[in-house]
Design a protein around this motif. Structure first.
Motif: not given
Length: 142
Positions: A53-73
């Motif tokens: 869920n993009s709302a969790y992007a970059g958070s500890e809950l995501a367990r994965t780094p935030s992408p450079q541009t959510v919503g863009q290829p």
């Protein structure tokens, strides 16, 4: 060093629509379904296809780094073997994806294409004779 695909992770700002769309694409509901993460096991090797869920992007809950541009290829393209690239591309576009790269014959039987899902993630499609050879050797036939 690299022993095999474990999880391909995408992001989505519209979790309900994403759950519905990929459930239609895969023909099964996610086996893991939480407010922050969806996951399906798909294909011959039951690889994991996850959506954060993009709302969790970059958070500890995501367990994965935030992408450079959510919503863009963006990012690396993960190619999934399909038996018929044009048919798979047509089905995904009919379900609301946008063609990203039209089918290309890469030589010696390899064919690739890609789409952008409704949330901006690139999904690669590939007919890969090597994949089928390995599958046949492991299972005694395709």
């Amino acid at each position: 060093m690299l022993r095999g695909l474990t999880t391909a992770t995408f992001y989505s700002p519209d979790f309900e629509a994403t759950r519905s769309w990929y459930t239609e694409v895969f023909g099964i509901p996610p086996y893991m379904d939480t407010p922050g993460y969806l996951e399906w096991r798909i294909g011959d090797y039951q690889h994991e296809f996850g959506v954060v869920n993009s709302a969790y992007a970059g958070s500890e809950l995501a367990r994965t780094p935030s992408p450079q541009t959510v919503g863009q290829p963006a990012g690396a393209v993960v190619y999934w073997h399909v038996d018929d690239v044009p048919a798979a591309l047509e089905r995904l576009v009919a379900l609301g994806a946008k063609e990203h790269d039209s089918p290309h014959d890469r030589g010696t039987g390899f064919i690739t294409a890609s789409v952008i899902d409704p949330w901006g993630n690139i999904l690669g499609l590939m007919y890969n004779p090597h994949y089928l050879e390995i599958l046949a050797s492991l299972k005694g036939g395709v």
